[in-house]
Design a protein around this motif. Structure first.
Motif, short mmCIF file in Angstrom:
data_model
loop_
_atom_site.label_atom_id
_atom_site.label_comp_id
_atom_site.label_asym_id
_atom_site.label_seq_id
_atom_site.Cartn_x
_atom_site.Cartn_y
_atom_site.Cartn_z
N GLU A 49 0.90 -1.15 0.01
CA GLU A 49 -0.02 -0.09 0.04
C GLU A 49 0.84 1.05 -0.11
N ASN A 50 1.89 1.24 0.75
CA ASN A 50 3.11 2.30 0.82
C ASN A 50 3.96 2.41 0.06
N ARG A 51 4.14 1.71 -0.92
CA ARG A 51 5.33 1.40 -1.79
C ARG A 51 6.66 1.16 -1.27
N ALA A 52 6.56 0.57 -0.09
CA ALA A 52 7.64 0.46 0.84
C ALA A 52 8.45 -0.80 0.27
N LEU A 53 9.78 -0.60 0.94
CA LEU A 53 10.50 -1.78 0.76
C LEU A 53 10.70 -2.54 2.13
N ILE A 54 10.66 -3.80 2.12
CA ILE A 54 11.02 -4.46 3.47
C ILE A 54 12.43 -5.27 3.34
N LEU A 55 13.27 -5.00 4.32
CA LEU A 55 14.30 -5.79 4.37
C LEU A 55 14.31 -6.66 5.58
N TYR A 56 14.38 -7.95 5.09
CA TYR A 56 13.81 -9.23 6.21
C TYR A 56 14.94 -10.01 6.29
N ASP A 57 15.48 -9.81 7.80
CA ASP A 57 16.45 -10.76 8.20
C ASP A 57 15.88 -11.84 8.81
#
Length: 407
Positions: A205-213
């Motif tokens: 929805e927010n056009r965000a990027l998730i960096l998932y560790d």
């Protein structure tokens, strides 16, 4: 000479320096004390036998001209990338291709190096408490902005509070970049599918990027806890995943990890320009700045995906999880509030009322000769809590438990 002044903006916690100082002072004053370290994030079990065998065979290959290897592909050898894609992703129903996997020398390195792809002015969400590298790497790169109060102008802390089980809550405000760690270091708390689905929906929805560790995913034993964010529909459009063989197979001294960057992942620029292909950008970054992980190390990592390798890894992780269970049980029996130690080697506990996390550190050291890690070293929301780990030997962990029971 003009240098990177952002190094001056890092707020040094001196956590492990201070731990070492206090332990050394105590040891000097109490030379007969048998100090047990339960605060380390390093492993103690030797490498799996299949990895040792593969290392020897690969070294022998390097001794013969016909099998010698020089520079390898910066993104990793196909034999390892294909094994990872098959066993870690396709086996779980995740649509990840080998050429979306980049082999590296550590998840810590990759989470820090990925900041090379960021521009200035992003709003970055970082859980609190959490692994300090996420914050510090952005400060060093200049992405955090100037210091502001207890934080930085571009950093938004996502508080992980006791009342919500130390899980990061979805913010009301917009974030451009989001760091998530599950199972979490230091709390040991793992996110459920619903938790991750909410974050993926937010990012879409927010056009965000998730960096998932997901460095500790192999410790997950409970049903319903995702091992990969790509188990969530839509995650390929918004998420990068970092994994490591360090805690999974004892590669902390051997160095091998990998990062997944889907080719379907595009990010929009603030000026409304053409979406950027992060897969191509990360490939360019790696081929420019990185010469790849040693061939012999990648052969050792690939051997872990044999049936024997998987069995040996499971036995090692069982040892660490049993240690964590031992630690958790003894503190629960004494009435402490405790988290983690189930899907994670980390045990997170609330210190006694009226004590700071450093005072509790001194208390354990002085009364039981046990060393842990004060929660304040993992962010402001870590004050009042304490981390212990199951990475010690079984013998030392049981001895520590006996000391605590007698106290």
């Amino acid at each position: 000479m003009i240098i990177n002044s952002n190094f001056g903006n890092v707020r040094e916690s001196y956590l492990f320096v201070e731990i070492a100082r206090r332990v050394n002072e105590y040891r000097a004053a109490n030379p007969s004390a048998d100090i047990i370290r339960l605060g380390i994030g390093d492993v103690t079990q030797p490498l799996p036998a299949v990895a040792i065998k593969a290392l020897h065979e690969a070294v022998d290959e390097m001794s013969r001209a016909e099998t010698f290897r020089g520079y390898g592909p910066e993104q990793g050898y196909d034999f390892l990338r294909e094994a990872i894609a098959e066993h870690e992703y396709r086996a779980r129903g995740c649509d990840i291709e080998p050429d979306e996997i980049f082999i590296s020398d550590g998840a810590k390195s990759d989470t820090a190096n990925f900041t090379d792809l960021f521009g200035k002015g992003n709003t970055i969400g970082i859980p609190n408490p959490v692994y300090p590298v996420y914050l510090d790497s952005n400060v060093l790169a200049g992405h955090a902005g100037n210091p502001s109060g207890d934080g930085y102008e571009n950093i938004r802390y996502i508080n992980c509070l006791e009342e919500n089980g130390f899980k990061p809550e979805i913010p009301d405000a917009h974030l451009d970049i989001i760091y998530l760690c599950s199972p979490n270091n230091p709390s040991g708390v793992a996110l459920s599918k619903d938790d991750l689905r909410n974050w993926v929906d937010y990012a879409l929805e927010n056009r965000a990027l998730i960096l998932y560790d997901a460095a500790y995913e192999r410790f997950i034993r409970e049903d319903g806890i995702p091992h990969s964010i790509y188990e969530i529909p839509g995650a390929r459009k918004v998420a990068i995943e970092f994994r490591s063989f360090s805690k999974t197979a004892g590669f902390t001294g051997l160095r091998c990890a990998y990062t997944v960057v889907p080719k379907t992942l595009e990010v929009e620029t603030h000026n409304g320009g053409k979406p950027l292909d992060l897969h191509s950008m990360w490939l360019r970054r790696q081929t420019t700045k990185f010469n790849g992980v040693a061939y012999i190390v990648q052969r050792a990592a690939a051997a872990l995906y044999t049936p024997e390798g998987q069995e040996q890894i499971t036995r090692i992780i069982d040892i660490y999880l049993n240690n964590a269970k031992t630690i958790r049980s003894v503190f629960e029996a004494k009435g402490y509030r405790v988290w983690g130690g189930v899907n994670s080697p980390y045990v997170w506990l609330k210190v006694p009322k009226g004590m700071t996390s450093w005072e509790f550190f001194d208390y354990l050291l002085d009364h039981y000769h046990i060393v842990g890690t004060p929660g304040s070293g993992f962010g402001s929301m870590g004050e009042g809590y304490f981390r212990l780990t199951g990475f010690g030997s079984t013998e030392k962990t049981l001895e520590a438990a006996e000391r605590l029971k007698r106290g």
